[in-house]
Design a protein around this motif. Structure first.
Motif, PDB file in Angstrom:
ATOM      1  N   THR A  17       0.313 -29.108 -40.084  1.00  0.00           N
ATOM      2  CA  THR A  17       1.403 -30.072 -39.881  1.00  0.00           C
ATOM      3  C   THR A  17       2.215 -29.734 -38.628  1.00  0.00           C
ATOM      4  O   THR A  17       2.627 -30.630 -37.896  1.00  0.00           O
ATOM      5  CB  THR A  17       2.331 -30.113 -41.104  1.00  0.00           C
ATOM      6  OG1 THR A  17       2.728 -28.777 -41.462  1.00  0.00           O
ATOM      7  CG2 THR A  17       1.636 -30.755 -42.286  1.00  0.00           C
ATOM      8  N   ARG A  18       2.442 -28.451 -38.386  1.00  0.00           N
ATOM      9  CA  ARG A  18       3.247 -28.048 -37.223  1.00  0.00           C
ATOM     10  C   ARG A  18       2.548 -28.405 -35.915  1.00  0.00           C
ATOM     11  O   ARG A  18       3.110 -29.092 -35.069  1.00  0.00           O
ATOM     12  CB  ARG A  18       3.523 -26.551 -37.284  1.00  0.00           C
ATOM     13  CG  ARG A  18       4.344 -26.040 -36.092  1.00  0.00           C
ATOM     14  CD  ARG A  18       4.686 -24.580 -36.256  1.00  0.00           C
ATOM     15  NE  ARG A  18       5.542 -24.106 -35.180  1.00  0.00           N
ATOM     16  CZ  ARG A  18       6.079 -22.905 -35.127  1.00  0.00           C
ATOM     17  NH1 ARG A  18       5.842 -22.032 -36.101  1.00  0.00           N
ATOM     18  NH2 ARG A  18       6.847 -22.541 -34.121  1.00  0.00           N
ATOM     19  N   TYR A  19       1.317 -27.949 -35.777  1.00  0.00           N
ATOM     20  CA  TYR A  19       0.617 -28.180 -34.504  1.00  0.00           C
ATOM     21  C   TYR A  19       0.059 -29.587 -34.410  1.00  0.00           C
ATOM     22  O   TYR A  19      -0.104 -30.116 -33.306  1.00  0.00           O
ATOM     23  CB  TYR A  19      -0.475 -27.126 -34.315  1.00  0.00           C
ATOM     24  CG  TYR A  19       0.111 -25.750 -34.099  1.00  0.00           C
ATOM     25  CD1 TYR A  19       0.721 -25.418 -32.886  1.00  0.00           C
ATOM     26  CD2 TYR A  19       0.105 -24.797 -35.106  1.00  0.00           C
ATOM     27  CE1 TYR A  19       1.293 -24.167 -32.686  1.00  0.00           C
ATOM     28  CE2 TYR A  19       0.676 -23.545 -34.917  1.00  0.00           C
ATOM     29  CZ  TYR A  19       1.264 -23.239 -33.713  1.00  0.00           C
ATOM     30  OH  TYR A  19       1.833 -22.006 -33.517  1.00  0.00           O
ATOM     31  N   GLY A  20      -0.204 -30.210 -35.559  1.00  0.00           N
ATOM     32  CA  GLY A  20      -0.617 -31.610 -35.539  1.00  0.00           C
ATOM     33  C   GLY A  20       0.507 -32.507 -35.054  1.00  0.00           C
ATOM     34  O   GLY A  20       0.279 -33.437 -34.274  1.00  0.00           O
ATOM     35  N   ALA A  21       1.738 -32.240 -35.515  1.00  0.00           N
ATOM     36  CA  ALA A  21       2.901 -33.024 -35.070  1.00  0.00           C
ATOM     37  C   ALA A  21       3.109 -32.875 -33.571  1.00  0.00           C
ATOM     38  O   ALA A  21       3.424 -33.849 -32.871  1.00  0.00           O
ATOM     39  CB  ALA A  21       4.145 -32.582 -35.827  1.00  0.00           C
ATOM     40  N   ARG A  22       2.930 -31.668 -33.056  1.00  0.00           N
ATOM     41  CA  ARG A  22       3.090 -31.453 -31.614  1.00  0.00           C
ATOM     42  C   ARG A  22       1.991 -32.159 -30.826  1.00  0.00           C
ATOM     43  O   ARG A  22       2.253 -32.744 -29.773  1.00  0.00           O
ATOM     44  CB  ARG A  22       3.074 -29.950 -31.312  1.00  0.00           C
ATOM     45  CG  ARG A  22       4.277 -29.218 -31.894  1.00  0.00           C
ATOM     46  CD  ARG A  22       4.246 -27.738 -31.580  1.00  0.00           C
ATOM     47  NE  ARG A  22       5.381 -27.062 -32.199  1.00  0.00           N
ATOM     48  CZ  ARG A  22       5.634 -25.761 -32.079  1.00  0.00           C
ATOM     49  NH1 ARG A  22       4.817 -24.999 -31.355  1.00  0.00           N
ATOM     50  NH2 ARG A  22       6.684 -25.227 -32.664  1.00  0.00           N
TER      51      ARG A  22
ATOM     52  N   PHE B  19       5.331 -35.764 -31.313  1.00  0.00           N
ATOM     53  CA  PHE B  19       6.600 -35.950 -32.008  1.00  0.00           C
ATOM     54  C   PHE B  19       7.666 -35.020 -31.445  1.00  0.00           C
ATOM     55  O   PHE B  19       7.375 -33.905 -31.000  1.00  0.00           O
ATOM     56  CB  PHE B  19       6.443 -35.669 -33.506  1.00  0.00           C
ATOM     57  CG  PHE B  19       5.740 -36.761 -34.260  1.00  0.00           C
ATOM     58  CD1 PHE B  19       6.426 -37.915 -34.629  1.00  0.00           C
ATOM     59  CD2 PHE B  19       4.401 -36.641 -34.597  1.00  0.00           C
ATOM     60  CE1 PHE B  19       5.781 -38.918 -35.327  1.00  0.00           C
ATOM     61  CE2 PHE B  19       3.750 -37.644 -35.290  1.00  0.00           C
ATOM     62  CZ  PHE B  19       4.444 -38.788 -35.657  1.00  0.00           C
ATOM     63  N   GLU B  20       8.921 -35.501 -31.458  1.00  0.00           N
ATOM     64  CA  GLU B  20      10.049 -34.655 -31.079  1.00  0.00           C
ATOM     65  C   GLU B  20      10.249 -33.558 -32.133  1.00  0.00           C
ATOM     66  O   GLU B  20       9.741 -33.656 -33.253  1.00  0.00           O
ATOM     67  CB  GLU B  20      11.328 -35.496 -30.969  1.00  0.00           C
ATOM     68  CG  GLU B  20      11.270 -36.578 -29.904  1.00  0.00           C
ATOM     69  CD  GLU B  20      11.239 -36.001 -28.492  1.00  0.00           C
ATOM     70  OE1 GLU B  20      11.720 -34.856 -28.308  1.00  0.00           O
ATOM     71  OE2 GLU B  20      10.725 -36.681 -27.596  1.00  0.00           O
TER      72      GLU B  20
ATOM     73  N   GLU C 103       9.073 -33.295 -35.983  1.00  0.00           N
ATOM     74  CA  GLU C 103       8.134 -32.231 -36.358  1.00  0.00           C
ATOM     75  C   GLU C 103       8.622 -31.488 -37.599  1.00  0.00           C
ATOM     76  O   GLU C 103       7.844 -31.210 -38.523  1.00  0.00           O
ATOM     77  CB  GLU C 103       7.974 -31.239 -35.202  1.00  0.00           C
ATOM     78  CG  GLU C 103       7.129 -30.014 -35.557  1.00  0.00           C
ATOM     79  CD  GLU C 103       7.249 -28.908 -34.528  1.00  0.00           C
ATOM     80  OE1 GLU C 103       7.310 -27.734 -34.932  1.00  0.00           O
ATOM     81  OE2 GLU C 103       7.285 -29.216 -33.315  1.00  0.00           O
ATOM     82  N   ILE C 104       9.907 -31.196 -37.625  1.00  0.00           N
ATOM     83  CA  ILE C 104      10.487 -30.500 -38.777  1.00  0.00           C
ATOM     84  C   ILE C 104      10.293 -31.312 -40.056  1.00  0.00           C
ATOM     85  O   ILE C 104       9.907 -30.784 -41.103  1.00  0.00           O
ATOM     86  CB  ILE C 104      11.990 -30.239 -38.528  1.00  0.00           C
ATOM     87  CG1 ILE C 104      12.154 -29.196 -37.422  1.00  0.00           C
ATOM     88  CG2 ILE C 104      12.690 -29.787 -39.802  1.00  0.00           C
ATOM     89  CD1 ILE C 104      13.582 -29.058 -36.925  1.00  0.00           C
TER      90      ILE C 104
END
Length: 333
Positions: A247-252, A256-257, A261-262
């Motif tokens: 989820t963390r690196y996928g959002a980046r 996503f801002e 991301e959070i």
């Protein structure tokens, strides 16, 4: 060190398991507890329906990319992880425990803790409210379907339409009734949030007690040696770590801002004990329920401890990013 210690509810879960181990309910008492549990679960979903604000849902629906990402993480990424990692992780536990792991992977996200951790980490709270609430609502339909597909694929029988219908009757209809009654009692329910917390936790403890009572009478602790329990902890940690990283690196990767991301990290990597235990009671009537719900009970505590630390790190990073001097440090974290 306090953030690593179990909270009061976790201690209550442990006490309930111990009570069921030494004083399991049986016979007429077990039947009475079953009826009481069904009533508590229906009341829980009725109150959730009455509490969920339609205005909050409408206000946050515009960020559709974020909501789709959270739902994909919850209902696509997690089941894929459970299936793909099965050859590696299933030898660490028993078949019934891994069935519980697969069930865990199909569950919706939490609501309260997802929003709370997003707020602590200074993420997009309105979007978290919408994503977590949508996940919880859609899970009433998606989870039984996913369970049916994944159980059939694992060779442990298929999920009947009767089970899906039972979910609709016991969970969705009370939820819809709560939404209808919201115009009259919604404000009162939100004002008396402790009542919802009491029903929420009380219904879980009732299901856990009846499930573990039946499991103990069937010889649960003879089927669950210490190495297997340790293996279950390892499986839960691996699943959570994989979800958090994805989820963390996928959002980046999706651009996503940081505040979005959070929200994606905390709403897309968590699983709901409050929804999972009542659903397990309906969906796994013919299975050893104690072994089915044990994985989500452990996962619940592991995700709370991990996300508490991660939320604080995100908050520090946001503070540094707001400071021109610390902005460079934040980018390096």
């Amino acid at each position: 060190m306090r953030r690593f210690l179990p909270d009061g509810f976790t201690l209550s879960l442990i006490a309930t398991v111990l009570l069921a181990s030494f004083l399991p309910c049986r016979g007429t008492a077990a039947q009475a507890f079953e009826v009481l549990t069904d009533i508590a679960i229906a009341l829980l979903f009725f109150l959730h329906g009455a509490k969920l604000s339609r205005e909050a849902v409408v206000a946050g629906m515009t960020n559709w990319r974020l909501h789709l990402t959270v739902l994909a993480s919850t209902f696509v990424l997690f089941p894929l992880l459970g299936l793909l990692l099965k050859p590696v992780l299933s030898p660490l536990v028993t078949p019934d425990l891994y069935l519980g792991i697969l069930f865990l992977c199909t569950l919706p996200s939490t609501v309260q803790s997802s929003i709370a951790f997003t707020s602590i980490a200074r993420g997009n709270v309105p979007a978290a409210i919408v994503s977590a609430s949508a996940s919880s609502l859609l899970g009433i339909f998606i989870t039984p379907l996913l369970v049916g597909v994944m159980i059939a694929g694992s060779g442990q029988g298929a999920m009947s339409w009767h089970s899906i219908g039972a979910i609709v009757v016991q969970l969705f209809i009370p939820f819809v009734a709560g939404q209808i009654a919201q115009r009259w009692i919604g404000g009162w329910v939100r004002k008396h949030a402790k009542l919802l917390t009491f029903v929420d936790r009380g219904s879980i403890l009732l299901v856990v007690y009846t499930a573990f009572s039946a499991a103990v009478l069937q010889g649960l602790w003879h089927q669950l040696p210490l190495p297997v329990l340790g293996g279950l902890v390892v499986v839960n940690i691996v699943l959570l770590a994989a979800a958090l990283l994805a989820t963390r690196y996928g959002a980046r990767a999706l651009g996503f801002e940081t505040e979005d991301e959070i929200t994606i990290v905390f709403c897309g990597s968590k699983k709901s004990l409050a929804s999972g235990v009542p659903m397990a009671k309906v969906l796994f009537a013919g299975h050893p329920l104690g072994l089915i719900v044990l994985p989500i009970m452990l996962f619940h505590q592991i995700q709370l401890m991990t996300c508490a630390v991660l939320a604080r790190k995100y908050a520090v990073r946001r503070e540094l990013a707001a400071d021109p001097v610390g902005a460079r440090l934040a980018r390096d974290r």
